[in-house]
Design an enzyme around this catalytic site. Structure first.
Site, PDB file in Angstrom:
ATOM      1  N   PRO A 115      17.527   2.356  -1.883  1.00 24.01           N
ATOM      2  CA  PRO A 115      18.169   0.978  -2.315  1.00 24.01           C
ATOM      3  C   PRO A 115      17.554   0.479  -3.569  1.00 24.01           C
ATOM      4  O   PRO A 115      16.564   0.096  -3.725  1.00 24.01           O
ATOM      5  CB  PRO A 115      17.537   0.188  -1.082  1.00 24.01           C
ATOM      6  CG  PRO A 115      16.010   0.739  -0.904  1.00 24.01           C
ATOM      7  CD  PRO A 115      16.405   2.317  -0.858  1.00 24.01           C
ATOM      8  N   CYS A 150       8.768  -1.919  -4.348  1.00 24.89           N
ATOM      9  CA  CYS A 150       8.175  -3.211  -5.156  1.00 24.89           C
ATOM     10  C   CYS A 150       9.323  -4.247  -5.151  1.00 24.89           C
ATOM     11  O   CYS A 150      10.673  -3.700  -5.000  1.00 24.89           O
ATOM     12  CB  CYS A 150       7.518  -2.709  -6.469  1.00 24.89           C
ATOM     13  SG  CYS A 150       8.907  -2.224  -7.651  1.00 24.89           S
ATOM     14  N   ASP A 159      13.188   1.588  -6.958  1.00 24.81           N
ATOM     15  CA  ASP A 159      13.453   1.682  -5.624  1.00 24.81           C
ATOM     16  C   ASP A 159      12.754   0.277  -5.207  1.00 24.81           C
ATOM     17  O   ASP A 159      11.596   0.175  -5.010  1.00 24.81           O
ATOM     18  CB  ASP A 159      12.479   2.869  -4.982  1.00 24.81           C
ATOM     19  CG  ASP A 159      12.818   3.185  -3.448  1.00 24.81           C
ATOM     20  OD1 ASP A 159      13.037   2.179  -2.832  1.00 24.81           O
ATOM     21  OD2 ASP A 159      12.774   4.066  -2.936  1.00 24.81           O
ATOM     22  N   HIS A 160      13.704  -0.642  -4.413  1.00 35.52           N
ATOM     23  CA  HIS A 160      13.379  -1.748  -3.931  1.00 35.52           C
ATOM     24  C   HIS A 160      12.379  -1.745  -2.761  1.00 35.52           C
ATOM     25  O   HIS A 160      11.934  -2.808  -2.382  1.00 35.52           O
ATOM     26  CB  HIS A 160      14.458  -2.834  -3.758  1.00 35.52           C
ATOM     27  CG  HIS A 160      14.559  -3.881  -4.193  1.00 35.52           C
ATOM     28  ND1 HIS A 160      13.464  -4.717  -4.321  1.00 35.52           N
ATOM     29  CD2 HIS A 160      15.387  -4.669  -5.220  1.00 35.52           C
ATOM     30  CE1 HIS A 160      13.600  -5.979  -4.718  1.00 35.52           C
ATOM     31  NE2 HIS A 160      14.743  -5.894  -5.241  1.00 35.52           N
ATOM     32  N   ARG A 161      12.237  -0.430  -2.132  1.00 38.69           N
ATOM     33  CA  ARG A 161      11.228  -0.532  -1.073  1.00 38.69           C
ATOM     34  C   ARG A 161       9.853  -0.484  -1.583  1.00 38.69           C
ATOM     35  O   ARG A 161       8.848  -0.843  -0.856  1.00 38.69           O
ATOM     36  CB  ARG A 161      11.665   0.786  -0.490  1.00 38.69           C
ATOM     37  CG  ARG A 161      13.015   0.846   0.399  1.00 38.69           C
ATOM     38  CD  ARG A 161      13.288   2.244   0.916  1.00 38.69           C
ATOM     39  NE  ARG A 161      13.322   3.438  -0.048  1.00 38.69           N
ATOM     40  CZ  ARG A 161      13.411   4.716   0.254  1.00 38.69           C
ATOM     41  NH1 ARG A 161      13.452   5.156   1.549  1.00 38.69           N
ATOM     42  NH2 ARG A 161      13.388   5.668  -0.766  1.00 38.69           N
TER      43      ARG A 161
END
Length: 475
Positions: A268, A449, A445-447
């Site tokens: 994501p 940070c 990658d929004h997972r």
């Protein structure tokens, strides 16, 4: 008495399961030494020269140039202890049959009845492939041929006898990749004049012929559209639709497609960007290169400076130098920075990796980037030099592009994209001025940070670009 041993395509590492034969380096009957490269293959990672673990005489080769072989398939057989070709058959008939079936597509092309022009390496010699004559074999009587299924040798087969482009003999083409490109676009190699040494047909010659054919087709279409329709025509004949071109997704292009698809489906991602005034960075680079003098070593490139800025930024924001273990549902922060950089080659986009970039200065990073870039251009990067990256820097500005939204190089957590540096109006010290401006884009990658961390990383990079003195605090 000589012992015939079979050498199979070895495991090339990095999970590779197959390879395409690009060029044979030995002929049947050649004497080879232990660990001598015998074939050049292309994997999904790189071009690799495969050495043979046996020394002796090559008695058979399996697979045509341009064909794919799985790991573990026979490559060739060697009569160990022999100094010349044996008089008796070496491999079994079943082995030879297996080899011909593995190279079936290429074998079909070599049929004289097909009308295709098949050529090998070298210049315009009487035969399409010139055999090497080794000093130890000069003056030695020819040994009887082994009783095995002969390997098809690509031979130029003109459609008619006589001259081809004013010269007698076969067509000279630099590689099977060029031959395949011509076949895909229905380019008759016999009608081309090569720009290489001794009339060698290069890829540039085929590309030029493709462009000319496309332009001629467009001109014909425009002419046909301009002609008035004949109302009295009793019937209308519909033009046959042009066949769509199909290009196999394999090799480097296939590996890139798989990695990018996996990145899009699993990560994501989000992108943030900022414009930065790179005038001071360009001035600092000019001063560094001037201080080194005319013989003071290689020049420091802009990419090397940006790479050094990235390693400093990752030390401040280690969240972006990580990967996600989806099975364990854990974020794995990596201890060192192995910096990948995107490099465009004739074989497609590759990402060589500068190992331990966090321990290097700008000059060392620049030297390693230059070395890896040269290996990439010549197709000599090893699989190990293309894997293991933890963060990627993509300088698409070299293509004249201002900005982009990078796709993360799976399984990494972020990629920094750099656009072209160009003069733009900019407010500097409260006044409008023309400055050297660059757009920086970070996809993350929004997972691993949130936007605050990603924004802090990107802002620090921009600050170092605008004021290189900021970087001195971390050197």
């Amino acid at each position: 008495m000589a012992q015939v041993l079979e050498f199979k395509l070895p495991d090339l590492g990095e999970g590779l399961t197959e390879a395409e034969i690009v060029r044979w380096l030995v002929e049947v009957g050649d004497v080879v030494a232990i660990d001598q490269p015998v074939v050049e293959v292309e994997t999904a990672k790189a071009m690799v020269e495969v050495p043979c673990p046996y020394g002796g005489v090559v008695t058979a080769r399996f697979g045509e140039e341009g064909s794919e072989l799985p790991v573990g398939a026979p490559l060739l057989t060697v009569a160990v202890g022999a100094t010349e070709a044996p008089a008796s058959p070496a491999p079994s008939t079943s082995s030879a049959s297996g080899a011909s079936s593995a190279g079936a597509p290429a074998a079909e092309e070599s049929s004289a009845g097909s009308g295709n022009v098949l050529v090998g390496y070298g210049t315009g010699a009487p035969a399409a492939r010139r055999r090497r004559i080794r000093p130890e074999r000069v003056g030695t009587p020819a040994a009887p041929a082994p009783v095995v299924e002969p390997e098809p040798v690509p031979v130029a087969v003109p459609a008619a006898t006589g001259e081809v482009n004013g010269q007698q003999g076969p067509v000279a083409v630099v590689s099977p990749l060029v031959r395949r490109l011509a076949r895909q676009h229905e380019i008759d190699l016999r009608r081309l004049t090569g720009s290489g040494p001794d009339g060698l047909i290069l890829r540039a010659d085929v590309d030029s012929a493709i462009r000319e054919a496309e332009e001629a087709a467009r001109a014909q279409t425009r002419t046909a559209a301009a002609e008035p329709a004949v109302a009295e025509a009793p019937t209308a004949v519909a033009a046959a639709p042009a066949a769509a071109e199909r290009i196999p997704l394999r090799g480097v292009r296939g590996a890139v497609a798989d990695k990018l698809s996996r990145s899009r489906s699993e990560i994501p991602d989000a992108t943030c960007w900022v414009d930065a005034d790179a005038t001071e960075l360009m001035a600092a680079r000019a001063a560094m290169n001037a201080a080194s003098g005319p013989s003071g070593g290689p020049k420091v490139s802009v990419l090397a400076l940006l790479a050094r800025i990235c390693t400093a930024a990752l030390a401040r924001y280690p969240e972006l130098n990580s990967t996600v273990d989806t099975a364990a549902r854990e974020i794995v922060r990596l201890p060192g920075v192995h910096l990948g950089f995107a490099a465009q080659t004739e074989r497609g986009l590759v990402v060589p990796v500068v190992r331990d970039a966090h321990t290097r200065n700008a000059e060392s990073i620049g030297a390693e980037i230059a070395r890896l870039t040269e290996l990439a251009r010549t197709g000599k990067l090893s699989p190990a030099q293309l894997t293991g990256g933890t963060f990627t820097l993509n300088n698409y500005g070299v293509f004249g592009v201002d900005g982009s939204t990078p796709i993360i190089n799976h399984p990494e957590a972020a990629m920094l994209g750099v656009g072209r540096i160009m003069p733009k109006p900019w407010v500097h010290n409260g006044e409008l001025a023309v400055r050297q401006v660059v757009q920086l884009a970070l996809t993350f990658d929004h997972r691993v940070c949130d936007g605050g961390t990603a924004g802090g990383f990107l802002r620090y990079v921009a600050d170092c670009v605008e004021q290189p003195a900021v970087l001195l605090r971390t050197l």
